[in-house]
Design an enzyme around this catalytic site. Structure first.
Site, PDB file in Angstrom:
ATOM      1  N   TYR A  14     -78.634  81.527  -6.427  1.00 57.32           N
ATOM      2  CA  TYR A  14     -79.230  82.785  -6.931  1.00 57.32           C
ATOM      3  C   TYR A  14     -80.751  82.349  -6.906  1.00 57.32           C
ATOM      4  O   TYR A  14     -81.660  83.399  -6.703  1.00 57.32           O
ATOM      5  CB  TYR A  14     -78.691  83.082  -8.356  1.00 57.32           C
ATOM      6  CG  TYR A  14     -79.298  84.106  -9.031  1.00 57.32           C
ATOM      7  CD1 TYR A  14     -79.364  85.622  -8.786  1.00 57.32           C
ATOM      8  CD2 TYR A  14     -80.285  83.807  -9.922  1.00 57.32           C
ATOM      9  CE1 TYR A  14     -79.927  86.516  -9.194  1.00 57.32           C
ATOM     10  CE2 TYR A  14     -81.155  84.834 -10.894  1.00 57.32           C
ATOM     11  CZ  TYR A  14     -80.955  86.313 -10.468  1.00 57.32           C
ATOM     12  OH  TYR A  14     -81.470  87.290 -11.068  1.00 57.32           O
ATOM     13  N   LYS A  21     -84.150  84.760  -5.162  1.00 60.89           N
ATOM     14  CA  LYS A  21     -85.250  85.310  -6.041  1.00 60.89           C
ATOM     15  C   LYS A  21     -86.588  84.657  -5.775  1.00 60.89           C
ATOM     16  O   LYS A  21     -87.405  85.496  -5.818  1.00 60.89           O
ATOM     17  CB  LYS A  21     -84.885  85.155  -7.616  1.00 60.89           C
ATOM     18  CG  LYS A  21     -83.828  86.166  -7.939  1.00 60.89           C
ATOM     19  CD  LYS A  21     -83.936  87.627  -7.752  1.00 60.89           C
ATOM     20  CE  LYS A  21     -82.662  88.721  -7.897  1.00 60.89           C
ATOM     21  NZ  LYS A  21     -83.184  89.967  -7.576  1.00 60.89           N
TER      22      LYS A  21
END
Length: 278
Positions: free
Chosen positions: A167, A171
């Protein structure tokens, strides 16, 4: 991997004047930050095309229609190019005045303990599908010489995401991509703004299987406040905004502390089982 049927629904309030309303496309709009962004757009006079892989997107459409304008809901998996194409087909020939690319998935626990299908779905949602959508809509905006883009990144992109490595990696890509795209479209009538929230009170941590972590159990930011910050920054044409003073502090620390230190700090927040510890 999630599988989602393509479902569309349109809600048109009979007592609203639709003449000359601009159009906003908002992804990940069934709840949380995305829903609040869509609500903010509706309040400012936008018609909406909203999308998510969650069946609650239809309920969200009915609620948003009470704010104003026409709302077209598309339940679709934005991790696939086919899903993005389905969303674009719902826009039809209307010019997109604002694209709020907010769809994203999280994934907790150690990288080697995660299933590959889940890893790939996070990457395809957060990166591949998002970039494809931005490419398609951004080209049309630049050709027309007008448009606003808001991309939901994260302060997670500033730090190594121990127990959230995939994740945070996605990002980091999105944060940097947003600023690069902004520079490329400068002078072409299109603005690109990156919204970088921290932990926010949404279903993110439940879907990411992180409710037993310290960060999963901690107090979080209000999604309405995050959306307000992002919407205002988009409308002002700002380059980016970190939402919340604590997140601003954490983002600043991430720029000066060694990556090994940040990785250790992240582990204490995101490691499974830490939510039960003082």
């Amino acid at each position: 991997m999630n599988t989602t049927n393509n479902i569309e629904a349109t809600v048109t309030p009979k007592d609203r004047n639709r003449a000359a309303r601009p159009l906003a496309v908002v992804t990940g709009a069934s709840s949380g930050i995305g829903f609040e962004l869509a609500k903010r757009c509706a309040a400012e006079g936008f018609d909406l095309v909203i999308a998510a892989d969650d069946p609650r997107i239809e309920e969200a459409a009915r609620s948003l229609a009470l704010v104003g304008g026409t709302v077209h809901a598309v339940q679709v998996d934005l991790a696939t190019c086919e899903g993005v194409d389905r969303l674009l087909a719902a826009v039809k020939d209307r010019p997109v005045d604002a694209l709020l690319a907010n769809a994203g998935h999280g994934l907790g626990r150690a990288f080697l303990d995660q299933e590959w299908d889940e890893i790939r779905h996070v990457i395809d949602t957060n990166v591949t599908g998002t970039v494809y959508l931005l490419h398609q809509v951004g080209r049309e905006m630049a050709g027309r010489g007008h448009g606003r883009i808001l991309i939901t990144g994260s302060i997670a992109g500033f730090m190594p995401g121990t127990y959230q490595a995939v994740y945070n990696g996605t990002k980091a890509f999105i944060d940097m991509f947003a600023y690069a795209l902004r520079a490329e479209v400068q002078g072409r009538g299109v603005t690109v703004t990156c919204l970088m929230p921290g932990p926010t009170e949404t279903d993110f941590f439940e879907r990411a299987d992180m409710l037993d972590t310290k960060v999963g159990r901690a107090e979080k930011d209000d999604p309405a406040d995050v959306a307000e910050n992002g919407f205002k920054a988009m409308m002002a044409g700002e380059s980016g905004v970190v939402s919340g003073w604590q997140n601003k502090l954490q983002a600043a620390l991430a720029k000066i502390l060694p990556e090994t230190v940040m990785a250790g700090q992240h582990a204490r927040q995101a490691a499974p089982g830490t939510g039960d510890k003082a």
